[in-house]
Design a protein around this motif. Structure first.
Motif, mmCIF file in Angstrom:
data_model
loop_
_atom_site.group_PDB
_atom_site.id
_atom_site.type_symbol
_atom_site.label_atom_id
_atom_site.label_comp_id
_atom_site.label_asym_id
_atom_site.label_seq_id
_atom_site.Cartn_x
_atom_site.Cartn_y
_atom_site.Cartn_z
ATOM 1 N N VAL A 248 0.637 -3.068 -13.461
ATOM 2 C CA VAL A 248 0.971 -1.817 -12.769
ATOM 3 C C VAL A 248 0.140 -0.632 -13.254
ATOM 4 O O VAL A 248 0.255 0.471 -12.709
ATOM 5 C CB VAL A 248 2.464 -1.469 -12.897
ATOM 6 C CG1 VAL A 248 3.318 -2.655 -12.471
ATOM 7 C CG2 VAL A 248 2.836 -1.015 -14.295
ATOM 8 N N SER B 105 4.289 3.742 -1.133
ATOM 9 C CA SER B 105 4.742 4.340 -2.392
ATOM 10 C C SER B 105 6.252 4.513 -2.396
ATOM 11 O O SER B 105 6.877 4.669 -1.344
ATOM 12 C CB SER B 105 4.093 5.720 -2.595
ATOM 13 O OG SER B 105 2.692 5.622 -2.680
ATOM 14 N N GLY C 256 0.798 -1.217 0.000
ATOM 15 C CA GLY C 256 0.000 0.000 0.000
ATOM 16 C C GLY C 256 0.834 1.273 0.000
ATOM 17 O O GLY C 256 0.294 2.364 -0.226
ATOM 18 N N ASP D 152 5.316 -6.682 -6.408
ATOM 19 C CA ASP D 152 6.140 -5.665 -7.065
ATOM 20 C C ASP D 152 7.606 -5.761 -6.621
ATOM 21 O O ASP D 152 8.466 -5.051 -7.162
ATOM 22 C CB ASP D 152 5.631 -4.259 -6.761
ATOM 23 C CG ASP D 152 4.255 -3.996 -7.332
ATOM 24 O OD1 ASP D 152 3.416 -3.402 -6.619
ATOM 25 O OD2 ASP D 152 4.012 -4.390 -8.492
ATOM 26 N N MET E 230 5.561 4.894 -8.024
ATOM 27 C CA MET E 230 4.883 3.626 -7.751
ATOM 28 C C MET E 230 4.010 3.792 -6.520
ATOM 29 O O MET E 230 4.523 4.043 -5.416
ATOM 30 C CB MET E 230 5.921 2.516 -7.535
ATOM 31 C CG MET E 230 6.922 2.393 -8.677
ATOM 32 S SD MET E 230 8.028 0.980 -8.489
ATOM 33 C CE MET E 230 8.919 1.444 -7.016
ATOM 34 N N ASN E 231 2.723 3.673 -6.712
ATOM 35 C CA ASN E 231 1.753 3.808 -5.622
ATOM 36 C C ASN E 231 1.060 2.478 -5.380
ATOM 37 O O ASN E 231 1.035 1.607 -6.257
ATOM 38 C CB ASN E 231 0.727 4.884 -5.969
ATOM 39 C CG ASN E 231 1.336 6.252 -6.138
ATOM 40 O OD1 ASN E 231 2.305 6.616 -5.456
ATOM 41 N ND2 ASN E 231 0.767 7.032 -7.040
ATOM 42 N N ASN E 232 0.466 2.381 -4.211
ATOM 43 C CA ASN E 232 -0.272 1.170 -3.852
ATOM 44 C C ASN E 232 0.551 -0.083 -4.139
ATOM 45 O O ASN E 232 0.077 -1.018 -4.796
ATOM 46 C CB ASN E 232 -1.604 1.121 -4.608
ATOM 47 C CG ASN E 232 -2.546 0.079 -4.065
ATOM 48 O OD1 ASN E 232 -2.401 -0.378 -2.926
ATOM 49 N ND2 ASN E 232 -3.514 -0.333 -4.873
ATOM 50 N N LEU E 233 1.752 -0.083 -3.645
ATOM 51 C CA LEU E 233 2.663 -1.189 -3.931
ATOM 52 C C LEU E 233 2.171 -2.489 -3.339
ATOM 53 O O LEU E 233 1.528 -2.510 -2.266
ATOM 54 C CB LEU E 233 4.059 -0.866 -3.423
ATOM 55 C CG LEU E 233 4.845 0.105 -4.313
ATOM 56 C CD1 LEU E 233 5.989 0.737 -3.549
ATOM 57 C CD2 LEU E 233 5.355 -0.614 -5.553
ATOM 58 N N ARG E 234 2.474 -3.563 -4.034
ATOM 59 C CA ARG E 234 2.073 -4.900 -3.625
ATOM 60 C C ARG E 234 3.323 -5.772 -3.435
ATOM 61 O O ARG E 234 4.364 -5.490 -4.035
ATOM 62 C CB ARG E 234 1.190 -5.529 -4.704
ATOM 63 C CG ARG E 234 -0.031 -4.719 -5.078
ATOM 64 C CD ARG E 234 -0.667 -5.268 -6.331
ATOM 65 N NE ARG E 234 -1.869 -4.519 -6.724
ATOM 66 C CZ ARG E 234 -2.495 -4.679 -7.888
ATOM 67 N NH1 ARG E 234 -2.054 -5.572 -8.757
ATOM 68 N NH2 ARG E 234 -3.565 -3.965 -8.150
ATOM 69 N N ARG F 57 -1.474 2.247 -11.141
ATOM 70 C CA ARG F 57 -0.714 2.365 -9.890
ATOM 71 C C ARG F 57 0.623 3.063 -10.109
ATOM 72 O O ARG F 57 1.114 3.759 -9.220
ATOM 73 C CB ARG F 57 -0.461 0.978 -9.288
ATOM 74 C CG ARG F 57 -1.722 0.233 -8.907
ATOM 75 C CD ARG F 57 -1.391 -1.035 -8.122
ATOM 76 N NE ARG F 57 -0.596 -1.994 -8.887
ATOM 77 C CZ ARG F 57 0.587 -2.444 -8.494
ATOM 78 N NH1 ARG F 57 1.123 -2.019 -7.354
ATOM 79 N NH2 ARG F 57 1.247 -3.324 -9.229
ATOM 80 N N PHE F 58 1.223 2.851 -11.276
ATOM 81 C CA PHE F 58 2.528 3.435 -11.573
ATOM 82 C C PHE F 58 2.371 4.527 -12.628
ATOM 83 O O PHE F 58 1.544 4.416 -13.539
ATOM 84 C CB PHE F 58 3.477 2.374 -12.136
ATOM 85 C CG PHE F 58 3.935 1.336 -11.147
ATOM 86 C CD1 PHE F 58 3.350 1.184 -9.905
ATOM 87 C CD2 PHE F 58 4.969 0.479 -11.498
ATOM 88 C CE1 PHE F 58 3.765 0.217 -9.015
ATOM 89 C CE2 PHE F 58 5.404 -0.506 -10.613
ATOM 90 C CZ PHE F 58 4.798 -0.630 -9.379
ATOM 91 N N THR F 59 3.152 5.575 -12.513
ATOM 92 C CA THR F 59 3.173 6.620 -13.521
ATOM 93 C C THR F 59 4.616 6.985 -13.860
ATOM 94 O O THR F 59 5.527 6.771 -13.045
ATOM 95 C CB THR F 59 2.431 7.885 -13.049
ATOM 96 O OG1 THR F 59 3.041 8.364 -11.850
ATOM 97 C CG2 THR F 59 0.951 7.615 -12.810
#
Length: 116
Positions: free
Chosen positions: A62, A16, A14, A88, A81-85, A65-67
């Protein structure tokens, strides 16, 4: 040409991170740059790409979630990288090349670890 990544680390699910890739030695800012990752025991896979026109592409896992963002003057590519799992997790590598089929320059990688 030199490619250097930074920004990796350890976060909880969750969280970043923002990775930075600097490709120095190019005279033109419109180069191709990609982020790859490699998890233990798995093949290296492309995560996100930007071409010489600025068009971006992301692997399905991704998207949303990723930009990507880029400093064209300095050839610096950022991967937010957001909301990492946990999936990842891996070593993240940056690839730079002047054109689609030009010589590829790889960085040394930066480790991302996402825990439950």
């Amino acid at each position: 040409v030199q490619v250097v990544e930074s920004g990796g680390g350890s976060v909880q699910a969750g969280g970043s991170l923002r990775l930075t890739c600097t490709a120095s030695g190019y005279y033109d800012g419109n180069i191709y740059m990609d982020w790859f990752r490699q998890a233990p025991g798995k093949e290296r896979e492309v995560v996100a790409s930007i071409d010489n026109t600025g068009q971006t592409n992301f692997t399905d896992s991704v998207k949303a979630r990723f930009t990507l963002s880029k400093d064209y003057a300095e050839n610096i590519l950022y991967l937010q990288m957001n909301n990492l799992r946990p999936e990842d997790t891996g070593m993240y590598y940056c690839l730079a090349r002047a054109c689609r089929n030009c010589y590829k320059y790889w960085g040394q990688g930066t480790q991302v670890t996402v825990s439950d």
